[in-house]
Scaffold this motif. Structure first.
Motif, short mmCIF file in Angstrom:
data_model
loop_
_atom_site.label_atom_id
_atom_site.label_comp_id
_atom_site.label_asym_id
_atom_site.label_seq_id
_atom_site.Cartn_x
_atom_site.Cartn_y
_atom_site.Cartn_z
N ARG A 15 9.07 36.91 16.19
CA ARG A 15 8.80 37.98 17.15
C ARG A 15 8.28 37.38 18.45
N GLY A 16 8.67 38.03 19.55
CA GLY A 16 8.27 37.56 20.87
C GLY A 16 9.24 36.60 21.51
N THR A 17 10.17 36.09 20.73
CA THR A 17 11.16 35.16 21.28
C THR A 17 12.42 35.93 21.69
N SER A 18 13.38 35.21 22.23
CA SER A 18 14.64 35.81 22.67
C SER A 18 15.81 35.10 22.01
N LEU A 19 16.89 35.81 21.83
CA LEU A 19 18.10 35.25 21.25
C LEU A 19 19.29 35.66 22.11
N THR A 20 20.14 34.70 22.41
CA THR A 20 21.37 35.01 23.14
C THR A 20 22.56 34.92 22.21
N ILE A 21 23.34 35.98 22.20
CA ILE A 21 24.53 36.08 21.37
C ILE A 21 25.75 35.92 22.26
N GLN A 22 26.69 35.11 21.81
CA GLN A 22 27.89 34.86 22.59
C GLN A 22 29.09 35.58 21.99
N CYS A 23 29.96 36.03 22.86
CA CYS A 23 31.20 36.69 22.43
C CYS A 23 32.36 36.12 23.23
N GLN A 24 33.31 35.55 22.53
CA GLN A 24 34.47 34.92 23.15
C GLN A 24 35.73 35.63 22.65
N VAL A 25 36.61 35.99 23.56
CA VAL A 25 37.86 36.64 23.17
C VAL A 25 39.02 35.75 23.60
N ASP A 26 40.12 35.84 22.87
CA ASP A 26 41.23 34.91 23.09
C ASP A 26 42.21 35.36 24.16
N SER A 27 41.88 36.46 24.85
CA SER A 27 42.73 36.91 25.94
C SER A 27 41.84 37.53 27.01
#
Lengths: 115, 111
Positions: A15-27
């Protein structure tokens, strides 16, 4: 059909931290969407990310908590900031449907647990 | 505000039986989607329904759409255990590809 890859697939964060989520699409796509699925619940749209402009947030979601980047037409990130256990959810990205295609494609999701 | 309601929310049935899941939505929409979700997994697209009277079938699942009644159904025929999952319907809000989801129907099929 579009292939959407999300990273990480799961994470356990303090708790208190941050998370970055990545999303990559093939087009290349104009619009990308971020959804949240809280445990045992349905999916709720967080925001829409268009390349070259600020993300549009749905009611109940704010940029300070869920900043989004969209640097190009195939990639987006969602950051969950200053996390609390209530942020424990599956986060999914989706992309716009190309003309003539009726599907709405989702990534495999990121399962986040905040402890 | 677009609302999407599914019923039932929980369904326990025996193999070999037939049943129907209902999806009602509150305003006009261009598209209606059905998805399957297994525990801990993402969404698997089952059907996309685009017009009034549309009917699509895949194996033991059949989906239909009545835009005048704002109702879609997902019919399960001769259920098998492998169909146990949570099923969601979703409606495209204003054609903007922003989906509004129903609550989901958790389906359990017992031998």
């Amino acid at each position: 059909s579009a292939v959407i890859s999300q990273k990480p697939s799961r994470d356990i964060c303090q708790r208190g931290t941050s998370l970055t989520i990545q999303c990559q699409v093939d087009s290349q796509v104009t619009m990308m969407f971020w959804y949240r699925q809280q445990p045992g619940q349905s999916l709720t749209l967080i925001a829409t990310a268009n390349q070259g402009s600020e993300a549009t947030y749905e009611s109940g979601f704010v940029i300070d908590k869920f900043p989004i980047s969209r640097p190009n037409l195939t990639f987006s990130t969602l950051t969950v900031s200053n996390m609390s256990p209530e942020d424990s959810s599956i986060y999914l990205c989706s992309v716009e449907v190309p003309p003539g295609v009726a599907e709405a494609f989702f990534g495999q999701g990121t399962r986040l647990t905040v402890v | 505000e677009l609302k999407v309601e599914q019923n039932p929310l929980f369904l326990s049935m025996q193999e070999g039986k037939n049943y129907t899941i209902y999806c009602n939505y509150s305003t006009t929409s261009d598209r209606l989607y059905w998805y399957r979700q297994d525990p801990g997994k993402s969404l698997e697209s089952l059907f996309v329904l685009l017009s009034n009277g549309a009917v699509k079938q895949e194996g033991r699942l059949m989906a239909s759409l009545d835009t005048k009644a704002r109702l879609s159904t997902l019919h399960i025929t001769a259920a098998v255990h492998d169909l146990s999952a949570t099923y969601f319907c979703a409606v495209d809000r204003w054609g903007a590809q922003k989906l509004v989801f129903g609550q989901g129907t958790r389906l359990t099929i017992n031998p």
